[in-house]
Design a protein around this motif. Structure first.
Motif, PDB file in Angstrom:
ATOM      1  N   VAL A   1     -38.292   3.702  55.153  1.00 50.27           N
ATOM      2  CA  VAL A   1     -38.400   4.765  53.903  1.00 50.27           C
ATOM      3  C   VAL A   1     -37.100   5.882  54.214  1.00 50.27           C
ATOM      4  CG1 VAL A   1     -39.798   6.413  52.786  1.00 50.27           C
ATOM      5  CG2 VAL A   1     -40.759   4.281  53.594  1.00 50.27           C
ATOM      6  N   LEU A   2     -37.322   6.298  55.405  1.00 48.54           N
ATOM      7  CA  LEU A   2     -36.360   7.553  55.879  1.00 48.54           C
ATOM      8  C   LEU A   2     -34.872   6.939  55.568  1.00 48.54           C
ATOM      9  CD1 LEU A   2     -37.545   9.253  59.094  1.00 48.54           C
ATOM     10  CD2 LEU A   2     -37.313  10.052  56.693  1.00 48.54           C
ATOM     11  N   ASP A   3     -34.470   5.543  55.784  1.00 44.03           N
ATOM     12  CA  ASP A   3     -33.452   5.204  55.276  1.00 44.03           C
ATOM     13  C   ASP A   3     -33.025   5.406  53.791  1.00 44.03           C
ATOM     14  OD1 ASP A   3     -30.721   3.899  56.048  1.00 44.03           O
ATOM     15  OD2 ASP A   3     -31.517   2.024  55.862  1.00 44.03           O
ATOM     16  N   GLN A   4     -33.886   4.760  53.156  1.00 41.90           N
ATOM     17  CA  GLN A   4     -33.771   5.025  51.752  1.00 41.90           C
ATOM     18  C   GLN A   4     -33.947   6.283  51.201  1.00 41.90           C
ATOM     19  OE1 GLN A   4     -37.066   2.701  49.739  1.00 41.90           O
ATOM     20  NE2 GLN A   4     -35.728   2.367  47.996  1.00 41.90           N
ATOM     21  N   VAL A   5     -34.636   7.228  52.001  1.00 43.15           N
ATOM     22  CA  VAL A   5     -34.443   8.651  51.507  1.00 43.15           C
ATOM     23  C   VAL A   5     -33.219   9.290  51.699  1.00 43.15           C
ATOM     24  CG1 VAL A   5     -35.402  11.021  52.154  1.00 43.15           C
ATOM     25  CG2 VAL A   5     -37.121   9.086  51.845  1.00 43.15           C
ATOM     26  N   TYR A   6     -32.587   8.949  52.820  1.00 45.41           N
ATOM     27  CA  TYR A   6     -31.297   9.436  53.229  1.00 45.41           C
ATOM     28  C   TYR A   6     -30.425   8.924  52.146  1.00 45.41           C
ATOM     29  CZ  TYR A   6     -32.860  11.161  57.756  1.00 45.41           C
ATOM     30  OH  TYR A   6     -33.377  11.939  58.898  1.00 45.41           O
ATOM     31  N   GLN A   7     -30.382   7.695  51.716  1.00 47.38           N
ATOM     32  CA  GLN A   7     -29.630   7.119  50.990  1.00 47.38           C
ATOM     33  C   GLN A   7     -29.743   7.802  49.594  1.00 47.38           C
ATOM     34  OE1 GLN A   7     -27.038   4.603  50.966  1.00 47.38           O
ATOM     35  NE2 GLN A   7     -26.709   5.390  48.885  1.00 47.38           N
ATOM     36  N   LYS A   8     -30.824   8.059  49.063  1.00 48.62           N
ATOM     37  CA  LYS A   8     -31.251   8.526  47.684  1.00 48.62           C
ATOM     38  C   LYS A   8     -30.775  10.008  47.634  1.00 48.62           C
ATOM     39  CE  LYS A   8     -32.433   4.859  45.802  1.00 48.62           C
ATOM     40  NZ  LYS A   8     -31.734   3.763  44.694  1.00 48.62           N
ATOM     41  N   LYS A   9     -31.396  10.682  48.542  1.00 55.41           N
ATOM     42  CA  LYS A   9     -31.398  12.106  48.692  1.00 55.41           C
ATOM     43  C   LYS A   9     -30.073  12.818  48.783  1.00 55.41           C
ATOM     44  CE  LYS A   9     -34.067  15.686  50.403  1.00 55.41           C
ATOM     45  NZ  LYS A   9     -35.080  16.077  51.389  1.00 55.41           N
ATOM     46  N   THR A  10     -29.276  12.044  49.721  1.00 56.04           N
ATOM     47  CA  THR A  10     -27.934  12.759  50.148  1.00 56.04           C
ATOM     48  C   THR A  10     -26.893  11.941  49.787  1.00 56.04           C
ATOM     49  OG1 THR A  10     -29.080  13.733  51.945  1.00 56.04           O
ATOM     50  CG2 THR A  10     -26.781  13.855  52.094  1.00 56.04           C
ATOM     51  N   ALA A  11     -26.783  10.693  50.216  1.00 57.63           N
ATOM     52  CA  ALA A  11     -25.771   9.791  49.958  1.00 57.63           C
ATOM     53  C   ALA A  11     -25.408   9.469  48.529  1.00 57.63           C
ATOM     54  CB  ALA A  11     -25.919   8.470  50.765  1.00 57.63           C
ATOM     55  N   ASP A  12     -26.587   9.469  47.547  1.00 56.69           N
ATOM     56  CA  ASP A  12     -25.954   9.079  46.333  1.00 56.69           C
ATOM     57  C   ASP A  12     -25.147   9.862  45.562  1.00 56.69           C
ATOM     58  OD1 ASP A  12     -27.703   6.708  46.213  1.00 56.69           O
ATOM     59  OD2 ASP A  12     -28.938   7.261  44.622  1.00 56.69           O
TER      60      ASP A  12
ATOM     61  N   ILE B   1     -20.319  10.165  33.238  1.00 64.48           N
ATOM     62  CA  ILE B   1     -21.664  10.694  32.958  1.00 64.48           C
ATOM     63  C   ILE B   1     -22.506   9.529  33.602  1.00 64.48           C
ATOM     64  CG2 ILE B   1     -22.851  11.028  30.864  1.00 64.48           C
ATOM     65  CD1 ILE B   1     -20.506  12.449  29.825  1.00 64.48           C
ATOM     66  N   ALA B   2     -22.161   8.424  33.257  1.00 64.06           N
ATOM     67  CA  ALA B   2     -23.301   7.128  33.771  1.00 64.06           C
ATOM     68  C   ALA B   2     -23.324   7.275  35.143  1.00 64.06           C
ATOM     69  CB  ALA B   2     -22.525   5.723  33.308  1.00 64.06           C
ATOM     70  N   THR B   3     -22.195   7.499  35.892  1.00 68.89           N
ATOM     71  CA  THR B   3     -22.422   7.689  37.226  1.00 68.89           C
ATOM     72  C   THR B   3     -23.199   8.997  37.860  1.00 68.89           C
ATOM     73  OG1 THR B   3     -20.117   6.699  37.879  1.00 68.89           O
ATOM     74  CG2 THR B   3     -21.148   8.100  39.606  1.00 68.89           C
ATOM     75  N   LEU B   4     -23.154  10.011  37.175  1.00 71.28           N
ATOM     76  CA  LEU B   4     -23.624  11.131  37.761  1.00 71.28           C
ATOM     77  C   LEU B   4     -25.228  11.103  37.232  1.00 71.28           C
ATOM     78  CD1 LEU B   4     -23.523  13.977  39.143  1.00 71.28           C
ATOM     79  CD2 LEU B   4     -23.014  14.949  36.874  1.00 71.28           C
ATOM     80  N   SER B   5     -25.369  10.595  35.955  1.00 74.73           N
ATOM     81  CA  SER B   5     -26.987  10.582  35.581  1.00 74.73           C
ATOM     82  C   SER B   5     -27.665   9.567  36.315  1.00 74.73           C
ATOM     83  CB  SER B   5     -26.994  10.047  34.136  1.00 74.73           C
ATOM     84  OG  SER B   5     -26.353   9.196  33.655  1.00 74.73           O
ATOM     85  N   GLN B   6     -27.071   8.413  36.649  1.00 79.23           N
ATOM     86  CA  GLN B   6     -27.782   7.399  37.494  1.00 79.23           C
ATOM     87  C   GLN B   6     -28.021   7.723  38.923  1.00 79.23           C
ATOM     88  OE1 GLN B   6     -25.675   3.807  36.797  1.00 79.23           O
ATOM     89  NE2 GLN B   6     -25.863   3.796  34.520  1.00 79.23           N
ATOM     90  N   LYS B   7     -26.810   8.438  39.498  1.00 77.99           N
ATOM     91  CA  LYS B   7     -27.207   8.588  40.912  1.00 77.99           C
ATOM     92  C   LYS B   7     -27.860   9.917  41.271  1.00 77.99           C
ATOM     93  CE  LYS B   7     -24.327   5.534  42.723  1.00 77.99           C
ATOM     94  NZ  LYS B   7     -24.827   4.500  43.767  1.00 77.99           N
TER      95      LYS B   7
END
Lengths: 292, 292
Positions: free
Chosen positions: B179-190, B144-150
């Motif tokens: 920024v795009l690198d961060q967007v990809y990381q957050k939006k998809t990879a997380d 739950i910690a993983t999912l809520s944070q990611k």
């Protein structure tokens, strides 16, 4: 000042402080400042902080001192409540530009941001509960199960769905009253029940005592909503808003209030019987706010 | 057919079955039929079910048989993914009337319902994890910690916030690429990282092995998104869409793909070293889909 008003005066500022600190913790160092601002703006919307205060009042009623961890558990309820207000105010929903005298989140930051703020606040509530340090993993899972169920597809959100249906309704007054009763239960009472239960689960109470707390908070939640209707009775009539009170009539609504108060007091009496450390004074004092 | 394609062929139908059954369970007996329909429609949007399949692939790679409880843990990821798609498509967000060839949820049921469907799906994901029966409370809290944070204010939702900022941008190409690198990381990879981690946490792996899984899935998530850009390269250029690939150029993007593949393979090699029961074949086969 009632006992609960004194309690609120002491703990409201601590709840607000924590809400602010939690935003910084949950967004991380590199988050855009404006993103932290939006989340803080949504969480610190003027309000009573009734849900966290109810959770804390339960903890206090059992003679437990309230530490940072208890405040964190309680604020999780405000993260959910705040998300629901942000989404309620959206143009696609109630389209309210103001909330308690200040611009609503979508009016301030745009509707796309408001959608995302609400989404992040909901996730954050579960992070807060998962991150508690003073309770067992079993207790955390119980609190998370409570919050996700009471806030979800069979709880608060379902209340909103049923409420939307009402706007579209039908002349069948009895059915409508039944639906409204369900709307009030789901939309308002469910999250207040979650607050009382999370206080009790934080303490590790047994199922029987949690049942009494749920009964108390369920009745309190309905009282709270019906009293709100009674307060707005003339204004609603003028604006053509059909509340439960208009449907069942003033007399029957006042009977219902009396009944619910008895139900809530009976639940507290049950707790007094089953838990020697429980002092009913503070929770009785919350009840006495209604209609006062 | 690759090993992962075979695996997907076997487990996709079971995931879809569970998604459908979970809606009935989470909405309760008395829920309006149309409410259950909306949630089911959102969850069963045509798609690869990549996130639950990745979680299940991790479990399978350690020689564990996949029971109902494992499927339930994995579907929690699809509840979050589905909610994010429903909210992304909203008129206030991307305003997409179609999603994979069928009407998006807001186009089908209206934007107010789409807001509520997304909200309920997010809450439901946490109910599913809290309700697992075959793992310890500690494991559930970790998941739950993983999912809520990611998924939250420093994860997937932040990716959306950063992505919105991009649409409004600036000529500074280097900053934009970052920024795009961060967007990809957050939006998809997380969320893909959350999937791999939840698989690992379901198994009770230690922190070191979870670190390898996170590294693998992080690299895989970026690969997945960059390959998507490469596939759409000509179309994006024609439509004036600026992807990461357009910013850094085709050559550098292909270098990046090679680098990320090595990173993902190195992470799998680390797992082979630290976990005797781990068979890298299935996860290697997921990687080989990229660019194939």
């Amino acid at each position: 000042m009632t006992k609960f008003q004194e309690f609120a005066k002491e703990y409201q500022p601590r709840v607000n402080q924590d809400l602010q600190a939690e935003v910084l913790e949950q967004t991380g160092q590199q988050a855009p400042k404006v993103w932290q601002e939006m989340l803080t703006y949504a969480l610190l919307t003027p309000g009573k902080r009734l849900r966290p205060l109810l959770a804390l009042a339960v903890i206090d009623s059992f003679g437990q001192s309230i530490d940072e961890d208890a405040i964190q558990a309680a604020t999780a309820l405000e993260w959910v409540h705040a998300y629901s207000l942000v989404h309620d105010d959206l143009p696609a929903m109630d389209n309210d530009a103001y909330r308690r005298g200040q611009l609503s989140v979508h009016a301030m930051y745009g509707p796309a941001s408001a959608v995302l703020v609400g989404d992040a606040l909901q996730a954050g509530a579960f992070s807060l509960l998962a991150g508690l340090t003073e309770v067992s993993a079993e207790q955390k899972v119980a609190m998370i199960a409570t919050l996700s169920q009471k806030a979800g597809a069979n709880g608060m959100v379902l209340g909103q769905v049923l409420d939307m249906d009402n706007h579209a309704v039908n002349e069948d007054k009895v059915a409508l009253a039944a639906v409204l009763d369900q709307v009030y239960q789901k939309k308002t009472a469910d999250l207040l029940q979650a607050a009382a239960l999370i206080g009790g689960q934080y303490l590790g109470l047994n199922q029987k005592s949690l049942g009494h707390l749920a009964d108390f908070a369920g009745a309190f939640g309905l009282l709270f909503q019906i009293q709100d209707d009674l307060d707005d009775y003339d204004q609603d009539a003028a604006e053509g808003v059909v509340s439960l009170v208009h449907l069942v009539g003033l007399d029957q609504a006042q009977d219902l209030v009396m009944q619910l108060k008895i139900q809530a007091e009976t639940a507290l009496a049950g707790l007094v019987e089953s838990e020697v450390s429980f002092d009913p004074e503070l929770l009785t004092s919350i009840l006495s706010q209604i209609g006062a």
